[in-house]
Design an enzyme around this catalytic site. Structure first.
Site, PDB file in Angstrom:
ATOM      1  N   GLU A 100      -3.210   3.376   9.378  1.00  0.00           N
ATOM      2  CA  GLU A 100      -2.226   3.681   8.343  1.00  0.00           C
ATOM      3  C   GLU A 100      -2.726   3.048   7.040  1.00  0.00           C
ATOM      4  OE1 GLU A 100       2.548   3.217   7.333  1.00  0.00           O
ATOM      5  OE2 GLU A 100       1.736   2.394   9.200  1.00  0.00           O
ATOM      6  N   ARG A 329      -5.243  -5.773  22.739  1.00  0.00           N
ATOM      7  CA  ARG A 329      -5.507  -6.020  21.327  1.00  0.00           C
ATOM      8  C   ARG A 329      -6.209  -7.367  21.142  1.00  0.00           C
ATOM      9  NH1 ARG A 329      -0.895  -5.630  16.556  1.00  0.00           N
ATOM     10  NH2 ARG A 329      -2.014  -6.771  14.937  1.00  0.00           N
ATOM     11  N   LYS A 339       0.425  -7.367   7.598  1.00  0.00           N
ATOM     12  CA  LYS A 339       0.237  -6.935   6.213  1.00  0.00           C
ATOM     13  C   LYS A 339       1.350  -7.469   5.310  1.00  0.00           C
ATOM     14  CE  LYS A 339      -2.149  -2.783   7.757  1.00  0.00           C
ATOM     15  NZ  LYS A 339      -2.039  -1.348   8.047  1.00  0.00           N
TER      16      LYS A 339
END
Length: 633
Positions: A100, A329, A339
Site C-alpha cells: 500500500e 512475518r 507507519k
C-alpha cells in the site's frame, strides 16, 4: 463503518503454534514470551563461554576463517516454501508484491520482497509489483516512487508494475455481480451495532446475527449501491457488505466490508475524482490476484484468517482462483515499524525523517550504510516458516557484521582526537608506509600513510595515571601505533587549566621495544576532519509499543552521539573513489553515498551519510565491531 468490520474481525487472532483463537493481548503476551526464550537461546549459541582473554596485541591477532556463504535459494529448495510449490507445481509461477503506497517500506517488507521475487525467480516465473492504491487519503506520489526505488536497491526488477486502480471498473462490475447473486448488501449500521451483531466484545458476549439490511432484495441493493457510487449519500453513512457465513468460527466470514465511502473527499493519485467509493483490501486483493493470474499469493500470517474469505469470494464469482499461503512475518524487537508511529516520531522531530538511521525503514537502513546484500543474506539465513519471527537487534546487527567483515576495507578513524607531539622524529619525518586496506584480502590493495612528528590518537587511548591492567598510552609507557615505523613512549602531557582535559601529549620514539604490549590507531597531521554520528537503539525496551503511556515514553535520549571533530586518514579518498563496498552486483545497482563503507579499526563499521558535502564529510556507524563492544583496557 467498513473499518469497524475489519477491526472486529481482527479482535480474535490465531496462535499458529497452538491452533487456538485468542485475543490480541493474549497472543501478544505469548509471542513476547516465545521471542525472549528464542533470543536467549540464540544469544547462548552466538556467544559461547569465552576463553581467558589474551593481552591486547593487534599484531598477534589472527584473522578468523571466512564463513561459508549462505545459499540464497536454500529457502526455496527445502522447508515451507518448497512444500508450497508442491501444492501447486504449476509450469508458470506468478507471484506479486502488493504494497500500500501510504508510507516507506520497513525491514519486514524486505522479507516479503525476497520471498515473492525469489520464489518466482527460483521457479523460472515472474513477479508483479502491484500497488494496492485503494485508500486515496493516505497515498502520495513520493511513496510510489520510494517503493519502486527500494525494490530496485534490493536487487529485484518487477516483470510488470500494476495498480489496483487499473481494475476499479472491473471490481465495481463484480461487486454488482455479487449483489445479483444475493451475496452482498448495502448496510447503514454504525460501529456499535456491528459489534453487537458480531457477538459483542471479542465475539463472546452474545449470539451473532445479521442486520435487517441483509434482507433487502437485489434491486434495492443495486439501487443503493449505485447511489453510493454516484455520491448520493453522506460519507461513511453506507457501505457494501459481503453476505458470507455469520455462523462461521472465522471472524473474516462475518459479512465483512467490500466497498466503502472514505471519510475524506481526497482525489485519487491516479483516477482523480472519478470514484466516490473504493473497494476494501479484502474485496480487491483476491480479485486482482485473479485478474493477473497469480499462481501463488504469498503473504504473512496476519492474513491467515482472510484466506477463507479470499477463497470464498473468488469461488462465489466463478473467477480464476489463485492459491494463498501464509508465512511468518519478520519483526525486530526494540523497533517501531508502524507507519502511523513513525509519522509521529518525524512530526515531533525525535528523528530526522523517515530516513533517520535509527529507524528500521529500508530507506533508513540504506542510509545507515547496511548493504542490501546483508539484508538478503540475513533473511536467507533465517529461512521461511509459518512462525512469526521476532529478532533481537543484536542478532540482526551480527548478521550485518558477518557480511561486512571480509568485504570492506579498513582505515583509521579517530573520534575524539588528542594531539601527540613526537620530539625525535628527525630521521623518520614524513616517511611513507604502506598500509593495507585489508590484512585478509590483498586484492583490496594498499595506500600510503605519512609518519609525521605530530599525530592524533583517541582520547580513550590515554590515561594520566597508569595501572597494571591498562595496556595503552600513559606517562612512561610504550605503545605501538598501527603501521607506524616505531613504537612511542609518552613523556608528559598538557591539560587545559579550566576544563582539566588533556590537550596535548608529549612523546618520544621507543627504538628499543620491538614488540609493544598494545597497538592503537592514529592519524597523521593534516588528516581530514569529519563528523561522526554513532547511533544506538532509539528505544530503551524490547517492546516500545507496550510501555505505559505509549512508545514516545520509551525513547532513548542517548540514541545518538555526535563527534564533530573526528579525524580520518587520507586513504578515505581512495575508498570513496572505488565505492561501492562491498563490490557485489547488488551493491553496484545503487552507488549512493552510503556505498562508501569501511571498517574504522578498533572503532566500528562506517558509511558516508547523505548529509555529506564536498566541504564536510558526515559518517554514520553501521554497526559496532562486536556486540556491546567497548574498548577494554
Amino acid at each position: 463503518m467498513a473499518e469497524a468490520i475489519t477491526e472486529g474481525a481482527a479482535k480474535l487472532q490465531l496462535d499458529e503454534e497452538t491452533g487456538e483463537m485468542v485475543s490480541k493481548s493474549e497472543l501478544k503476551k505469548r509471542l513476547q514470551k516465545r521471542a525472549k526464550k528464542a533470543a536467549n537461546a540464540q544469544r547462548a549459541k552466538d556467544n559461547p563461554p569465552a576463553a581467558k582473554p589474551a593481552k591486547e596485541n593487534a599484531a598477534a591477532s589472527k584473522p578468523a576463517p571466512e564463513a561459508a556463504p549462505v545459499d540464497p535459494d536454500a529457502m526455496f529448495k527445502q522447508g515451507w516454501l518448497a512444500e508450497v510449490y508442491k501444492e501447486r507445481p504449476t509450469k508458470e509461477v506468478v507471484t506479486r508484491f502488493p504494497p500500500e503506497p501510504n508510507g516507506y517500506l520497513h525491514i519486514g517488507h524486505a522479507k516479503a520482497i525476497a520471498v515473492n521475487f525469489g520464489f518466482a525467480r527460483h521457479h523460472g516465473g515472474k513477479t508483479i509489483l502491484r500497488f494496492d492504491d485503494t485508500n486515496p487519503s493516505k497515498e502520495k506520489e513520493e511513496y510510489f516512487l520510494a517503493i519502486e526505488d527500494i525494490i530496485h536497491w534490493l536487487g529485484f526488477k518487477p516483470d510488470a508494475i500494476t495498480y489496483s486502480s487499473d481494475n476499479f471498473q472491473k471490481l465495481y462490475d463484480l461487486a454488482e455481480e455479487l449483489i445479483k447473486l444475493g451475496k452482498a448488501y448495502v448496510c447503514y449500521c454504525g460501529k456499535a451495532d456491528i459489534q453487537l451483531q458480531r457477538g459483542g466484545k471479542d465475539g463472546k458476549e452474545g449470539p451473532r446475527y445479521r442486520c435487517t439490511h441483509a434482507n433487502q432484495d437485489v434491486e434495492t441493493n443495486l439501487k443503493k449501491f449505485r447511489d453510493m457510487r454516484d455520491g448520493k449519500y453522506e460519507r461513511q453513512t453506507a457501505f457494501l457488505r459481503m453476505k458470507q457465513d455469520i455462523e462461521s468460527g472465522n471472524p473474516m466470514m462475518w459479512d465483512i466490508a467490500a466497498y466503502r465511502m472514505p471519510k475524506d473527499d481526497e482525489p485519487h493519485y491516479r483516477t482523480k475524482d472519478q470514484w466516490k467509493i473504493y473497494p476494501t483490501y479484502d474485496f480487491a486483493h483476491c480479485l486482482c490476484d485473479s485478474f493477473e493470474g497469480i499462481s501463488h499469493s504469498l503473504c504473512t500470517t496476519e492474513f491467515i484468517l482472510s484466506r477463507e474469505s479470499y477463497e470464498w469470494l473468488n469461488k462465489t464469482l466463478g473467477v480464476y482462483e489463485p492459491m494463498q499461503r501464509e508465512y511468518g512475518r519478520l519483526n525486530i524487537s526494540g523497533a517501531i515499524t508502524s507507519k502511523r508511529s513513525i509519522e509521529l516520531l518525524v512530526k515531533e522531530k525525535h528523528v530526522r525523517g523517515w530516513t533517520d538511521p535509527r529507524l528500521y525503514t529500508l530507506v533508513a537502513l540504506r542510509r545507515r550504510g547496511i548493504p542490501a546484500g546483508a539484508i538478503l543474506s540475513f533473511i536467507s539465513e533465517l529461512g521461511v516458516t509459518t512462525a512469526k519471527t521476532l529478532i533481537p537487534i543484536p542478532r540482526f546487527e551480527q548478521a550485518v557484521r558477518k557480511y561486512l567483515e571480509f568485504s570492506v576495507p579498513r582505515l583509521m578513524l579517530v573520534l575524539d582526537p588528542i594531539k601527540v607531539v613526537i620530539s625525535d622524529m628527525v630521521d623518520l619525518e614524513n616517511t611513507e608506509v604502506d598500509a593495507p586496506f585489508s590484512p585478509k584480502d590483498k586484492t583490496m590493495g594498499t595506500h600510503k600513510l605519512k609518519a609525521t612528528s605530530v599525530v592524533y590518537i583517541d582520547s580513550s587511548d590515554f590515561r594520566e595515571v597508569d595501572s597494571k591492567d591498562y595496556f595503552r598510552l600513559a606517562p612512561g609507557k610504550t605503545v605501538g601505533l598501527l603501521n607506524f615505523p616505531c613504537p612511542i613512549k609518552a613523556t608528559g602531557f598538557t591539560t587545559d587549566p579550566e576544563t582539566k582535559k588533556v590537550t596535548e601529549i608529549q612523546a618520544t620514539l621507543d627504538r628499543e621495544t620491538k614488540k609493544p604490549k598494545a597497538y592503537i590507531h592514529w592519524v597523521p597531521e593534516g588528516s581530514r576532519k569529519v563528523e561522526v554520528r554513532v547511533h544506538g537503539n532509539l528505544f530503551k525496551s524490547d517492546d516500545p509499543a507496550s510501555v505505559e503511556g505509549g512508545f514516545l515514553n520509551d525513547i532513548n535520549p542517548n540514541s545518538e552521539t555526535v563527534y564533530p571533530d573526528a579525524m580520518i586518514e587520507s586513504g578515505f579518498d581512495e575508498i570513496r573513489k572505488q565505492a561501492p563496498w562491498p563490490k557485489t552486483e547488488i551493491e553496484k545497482i545503487s552507488n549512493g553515498p552510503e556505498s562508501v563503507r569501511f571498517q574504522a579499526m578498533r572503532v566500528a563499521y562506517m558509511a558516508m551519510d547523505s548529509d555529506s558535502t564536498d566541504d564536510k564529510i558526515v559518517l554514520n556507524r553501521i554497526v559496532s565491531l562486536k556486540e556491546d563492544s567497548g574498548k577494554s583496557s
